[in-house]
Design a protein around this motif. Structure first.
Motif, short mmCIF file in Angstrom:
data_model
loop_
_atom_site.label_atom_id
_atom_site.label_comp_id
_atom_site.label_asym_id
_atom_site.label_seq_id
_atom_site.Cartn_x
_atom_site.Cartn_y
_atom_site.Cartn_z
N ALA A 1 0.89 -1.28 0.07
CA ALA A 1 0.00 0.14 -0.03
C ALA A 1 0.76 1.33 -0.16
N ASN A 2 0.72 2.16 -0.78
CA ASN A 2 1.58 3.44 -1.01
C ASN A 2 1.09 4.45 -0.09
N TYR A 3 2.09 5.46 0.19
CA TYR A 3 1.85 6.70 1.12
C TYR A 3 2.94 7.46 0.94
N ILE A 4 2.68 8.82 1.18
CA ILE A 4 3.47 10.01 0.98
C ILE A 4 3.55 10.82 2.26
N THR A 5 4.75 11.19 2.79
CA THR A 5 4.94 12.14 3.84
C THR A 5 5.38 13.43 3.26
N TYR A 6 5.40 14.28 4.47
CA TYR A 6 5.39 15.85 4.04
C TYR A 6 7.11 15.93 3.80
N PRO A 7 7.22 17.26 3.02
CA PRO A 7 8.67 17.29 2.47
C PRO A 7 9.73 17.55 3.66
N CYS A 8 10.92 17.16 3.46
CA CYS A 8 11.93 17.31 4.53
C CYS A 8 12.58 18.70 4.33
N PRO A 9 13.01 19.49 5.59
CA PRO A 9 13.51 20.64 5.20
C PRO A 9 14.72 20.72 4.80
N PRO A 10 15.23 21.69 4.05
CA PRO A 10 16.41 21.83 3.27
C PRO A 10 17.51 21.66 4.33
N GLU A 11 18.56 20.79 3.94
CA GLU A 11 19.57 20.71 5.02
C GLU A 11 20.75 21.58 5.01
N ASN A 12 21.03 22.01 3.82
CA ASN A 12 22.08 23.22 3.57
C ASN A 12 21.35 24.43 3.16
N ILE A 13 21.48 25.42 4.42
CA ILE A 13 20.92 26.57 4.47
C ILE A 13 22.02 27.46 4.52
N TRP A 14 22.36 28.57 3.81
CA TRP A 14 23.21 29.75 3.99
C TRP A 14 22.91 31.12 3.68
N VAL A 15 23.60 32.00 4.06
CA VAL A 15 23.39 33.42 3.80
C VAL A 15 24.56 33.97 2.95
N GLU A 16 24.38 34.61 1.91
CA GLU A 16 25.22 35.26 1.08
C GLU A 16 25.32 36.58 1.34
N GLU A 17 26.41 37.37 1.31
CA GLU A 17 26.51 38.71 1.48
C GLU A 17 27.63 39.33 0.21
N PRO A 18 26.91 39.45 -0.79
CA PRO A 18 27.73 39.97 -2.11
C PRO A 18 28.54 41.43 -1.78
N THR A 19 27.58 42.41 -1.06
CA THR A 19 28.03 43.73 -0.84
C THR A 19 27.68 43.83 0.79
N PRO A 20 28.48 44.60 1.40
CA PRO A 20 28.11 44.90 2.71
C PRO A 20 26.66 45.47 2.96
N GLY A 21 25.86 44.76 3.66
CA GLY A 21 24.49 45.20 4.03
C GLY A 21 23.31 44.37 3.31
N ASN A 22 23.82 44.09 2.37
CA ASN A 22 22.85 43.14 1.35
C ASN A 22 23.04 41.70 1.10
N CYS A 23 22.13 41.03 1.91
CA CYS A 23 22.35 39.67 2.00
C CYS A 23 20.92 38.79 1.23
N SER A 24 21.42 37.69 1.01
CA SER A 24 20.38 36.57 0.45
C SER A 24 20.56 35.40 1.41
N VAL A 25 19.27 34.65 1.77
CA VAL A 25 19.33 33.54 2.58
C VAL A 25 19.20 32.37 1.39
N VAL A 26 19.97 31.29 1.19
CA VAL A 26 19.98 30.57 -0.15
C VAL A 26 20.11 29.21 0.67
N TRP A 27 19.08 28.10 -0.18
CA TRP A 27 19.26 26.78 0.34
C TRP A 27 18.94 25.78 -0.99
N GLU A 28 19.29 24.76 -0.65
CA GLU A 28 19.07 23.53 -1.65
C GLU A 28 17.83 23.06 -2.06
#
Length: 818
Positions: free
Chosen positions: A364-391
């Motif tokens: 009998a088939n079943y499905i569960t909710y998705p896993c949270p991303p394992e790899n989360i990181w923040v990039e700051e290309p210029t001071p004061g400007n950031c982006s949160v990034v994940w897989e």
């Protein structure tokens, strides 16, 4: 039969019931062996007996006594032809040739029961034979005997009555069987033997069910078996199948799933005999269950609930997922916890009983909710400007990102992409998390990642010199800084100070050196902000060192020092004594300290002074001025060759060297005391007086004093004469080169005389008043100031009256000098 009879005799010999009777003349009688028709007795011999007579008289029986007679050398004999199961009085008589009874003894004993007879002997089990026999009157029990035909096996077992069974036998083996009756008197002779053979062993069945409709029966081959019969029945029910086979394995198929069956196996020998064994029961495996429902459950942990239909004959169930998780139960449902997020899996159920598992159910088939991303990181290309990034995560419809700053500010971002931008000023820590969603929902947790922006530079940095080689740096705390790195940099090296507090002491710096001081705030995650500006600050001057100290005059000392600092640096030299202090200042390498008194010790140290402050004091050195000369010296002559020199103490002096010097020689002594007794002085000599005052460290001061003249020498060759005019003349020889006055003293028992001789004179006349006295004569020179030498030796003379003009010396003695 003969072999069996010998075994019976052996056992009868061991089975002995003994009674002993003692007669008047100490003859003893004992019963040695008892059978159903005989008794064997033993007695002690009697001196003078010609033969022995034994009489066996039945007690409470009309039968006649039985007699037996034995020679005088016999001590044991048997009485036969007795009746079974009868009490006899056994009497022994020792008799002479005249048939006189010399001694007698008697005892009572019962004969064994009669010999039984075997009716039938048969085997129902492979290890036993059952014997049926007729009961014997008077027997209380029976003994069954089994022995092999070869005689290598012999075994007896007691039984209460017929039938009796002998166990512990070998399968399919011939045995000779006999029975004996037993009462209180003993056992009878063995019965007439009968042969019997044990049956073959029953097969040892092993059953198993490899499917839900079959049972496999196996057994090891049975020796001497020529055929096997297997009977299959429902447990507690009727026979299902029966079959004969010569194989050792049989499979019963087309059976009901989850049903208990019993199998009975019999082995047949060549004589057509078999054993009726106990059945072995086996259940078939259960039918496959049908899964009715699978539900995803969300509690503290993600799980699934699996439901199925009940299966007959099943005792337990096991539900297994395609990723290897399982749960077991005896109900028709169970929970598999925890489940993994992001699963698109299946589950099946297996029923179990004692036979093993059923075939698995349909998955009998079943499905569960998705896993949270394992790899989360923040990039700051210029001071004061950031982006949160994940897989990217499988089974996701969209994402919700949460960005929370450590001051409470929070931002939410819904997106189907894998990044989200936000403003991130310096000095803050951000907590970022991402929740993925699908039709099953979202996970109950998400990974949280910290991101800290680079800390801000402090704006109120103050640098202060708190010691000669330590700079104290202070500033206000800045946002986001977990650690402050303070550096003091010069040309070739950098000193570091790391601390969590907004203050730092940079110690162990180089003196007289300018440093570039920088405060760098750091965080554990982002590292350090290397853009902060530096401040210049100089350390205190280096400490000068004293190279040498020399005395330039009686009270002036020149101090030579190093100059390790810039030419504008001032140097101060301080000499500190016990009661006074002296200083001098200079900008070069020398400085003079004056006036320094004699006999003093000073601690001399140099300090450099510049605009930023003072240096540490240099290493101090001890300056010791020479000890002071004693103010007074006094020389006193003790004897003609010894003087006593005394002086006043000199400040700073610990020891002294006193010297008396003349052209004719010198005298010297070294002492710690302010006085000295010196010998080897020459009389009538002028000496110069010097004194060396020496300190504890070896410093020496040479002191000159007024000269000293030793006393005149005492005269030698002193003689006393009587003259014709009743006068006495004292004569001597002078030892001094100068002409001295001499005084002469005569002491007698009757008169004392004194005479003074002119300078250069060598005799003195004294008018005697009474002759014949004994005189003590002392001749001593007199100095120019009238002081008389007091240490010249006295001499004693006996001067007779006229008739002898030469004095006789009686004795000489040394006068004590006060």
């Amino acid at each position: 039969m003969g072999t069996m009879h010998l075994h019976g005799i052996k056992l009868l010999l061991f089975y002995t019931l003994t009674r002993v009777c003692t007669a008047q003349n100490d003859i003893t009688l004992s019963v040695f062996t008892v059978t159903s028709k005989s008794m064997t007795v033993q007695w002690s011999g009697h001196a003078g007996a010609s033969f022995y007579k034994i009489t066996a008289t039945p007690k409470n029986s009309p039968e006649q006594p039985v007699f037996a007679q034995f020679s005088s050398n016999a001590v044991m004999g048997s009485v036969n032809s007795l009746s079974p199961n009868t009490v006899y009085t056994m009497q022994l008589e020792a008799m002479d040739n005249a048939l006189n009874v010399l001694s007698s003894a008697e005892t009572e004993e019962t004969t064994a029961p009669d010999v039984p007879s075997i009716d039938e002997a048969y085997s129902k089990n492979s290890d036993s034979i059952t014997v049926e026999f007729a009961d014997v009157a008077g027997a209380t029990s029976y003994i069954l005997r089994a022995e092999s035909e070869t005689g290598d096996f012999f075994f007896e077992t007691p039984v209460a009555d017929s039938p009796g069974t002998v166990v512990g036998l070998q399968p399919y083996t011939d045995y000779i069987l006999s029975v004996m009756s037993v009462n209180s008197g003993g056992r009878s002779q063995p019965s007439y033997p009968m042969e019997a053979k044990t049956v073959v062993m029953a097969p040892k069945l092993n059953t198993s069910s490899s499917s839900n409709d079959s049972i496999l029966v196996t057994w090891p081959p049975v020796e001497h078996a020529i055929l096997y019969t297997l009977i299959l029945t429902l447990e507690g029910g009727s026979t299902v199948r029966e079959l004969n086979t010569t194989d050792t394995a049989v499979t019963f198929d087309n059976l009901q799933p989850g049903t208990s069956y019993c199998v009975k196996g019999m082995a047949w020998d060549a004589e057509g005999r078999t054993v009726d064994p106990l059945p072995v029961c086996q259940i078939t495996r259960p039918h496959s269950p049908d899964v009715t429902d699978v539900q995803v459950t969300q509690g503290r942990a993600l799980g699934i609930a699996v439901y199925w239909m009940i299966v007959p004959g099943a005792t337990s169930y096991l539900a297994l997922t395609s990723n290897g998780q399982n749960c077991s139960t005896d109900n028709t449902y169970c929970y598999i916890v925890p489940q993994e997020c992001g699963q698109n899996d299946s589950v099946y159920v297996v029923a179990y009983n004692d036979a093993g598992p059923s075939s698995p159910s349909q998955p009998a088939n079943y499905i569960t909710y998705p896993c949270p991303p394992e790899n989360i990181w923040v990039e700051e290309p210029t001071p004061g400007n950031c982006s949160v990034v994940w897989e990217d995560v499988p089974l996701v419809e969209y994402y919700v990102a949460f960005i929370k700053r450590d001051d409470g500010t929070e931002k939410t971002c819904n997106t189907t992409k894998t990044s989200c931008s936000f403003f991130c000023p310096c000095g803050y820590t951000y907590l970022t998390s991402v929740f993925p969603y699908n039709q099953a929902g979202t996970s109950l947790f998400a990974h949280v990642r910290n991101y800290t922006t680079i800390p801000c530079c402090p704006q109120d940095v103050t640098v202060k010199l708190v010691s000669t080689e330590t700079l104290e740096v202070m500033w206000s705390p800045v946002k986001g800084a977990a650690l402050y790195e303070t550096t003091a940099a010069r040309t070739n090296s950098v000193l570091h100070c790391n601390d969590t507090s907004p203050v730092c002491a940079l110690s162990d710096l180089r003196c007289n050196t300018p440093y570039s001081v920088t405060v760098t705030p750091c965080s554990e995650l982002r590292g350090c902000n290397r853009t902060c500006t530096a401040q210049e600050h100089e350390t205190a001057p280096c400490a000068p060192e004293i190279l040498n100290m020399t005395q330039t005059s009686n009270s002036t000392y020149r101090v030579l020092i190093t100059t390790p600092n810039s030419p504008s640096t001032n140097y101060t030299v301080t000499a500190t004594g016990r009661y006074d202090k002296h200083t001098c200042q200079s900008r070069n390498s020398s400085c003079e300290l004056a006036p320094l008194p004699c006999g003093s010790i000073y601690e001399v140290v140099a300090v450099a002074t510049a605009a930023v402050g003072k240096s540490l004091p240099g290493f101090s050195k001890t300056l010791e001025t020479g000890p002071c000369c004693p103010s007074t010296v006094d020389v006193t002559q003790v004897t003609q060759a010894m003087t006593n020199v005394t002086w006043s103490p000199g400040t700073g002096a610990r020891s002294y060297v006193a010297t008396l010097m003349s052209p004719r020689g010198e005298a010297r002594c070294h002492t710690l005391d302010p006085h000295c007794l010196m010998g080897c002085i020459t009389c009538g000599t002028n000496y110069s007086v010097t004194l060396d005052a020496i300190s504890s460290t070896g410093h020496k001061s040479q002191c000159q004093y007024q000269g000293f003249s030793s006393s005149a020498c005492c005269p030698t060759g002193v003689k006393l004469y009587r003259r014709t005019n009743n006068s006495l003349r004292v004569y001597w020889r002078s030892s001094s080169p100068q002409a001295y006055n001499h005084t002469v003293e005569l002491y007698g028992t009757g008169a004392n005389y004194t005479c003074l001789a002119a300078p250069g004179g060598m005799y003195c006349d004294i008018q005697e008043e009474t002759c014949g006295d004994v005189y003590t004569v002392v001749v001593a020179p007199v100095g120019k100031y009238g002081d008389k030498v007091t240490f010249c030796l006295p001499r004693t003379y006996s001067v007779p009256c006229p008739g002898s003009n030469a004095g006789m010396v009686i004795s000489r003695r040394r006068r004590s000098v006060n």
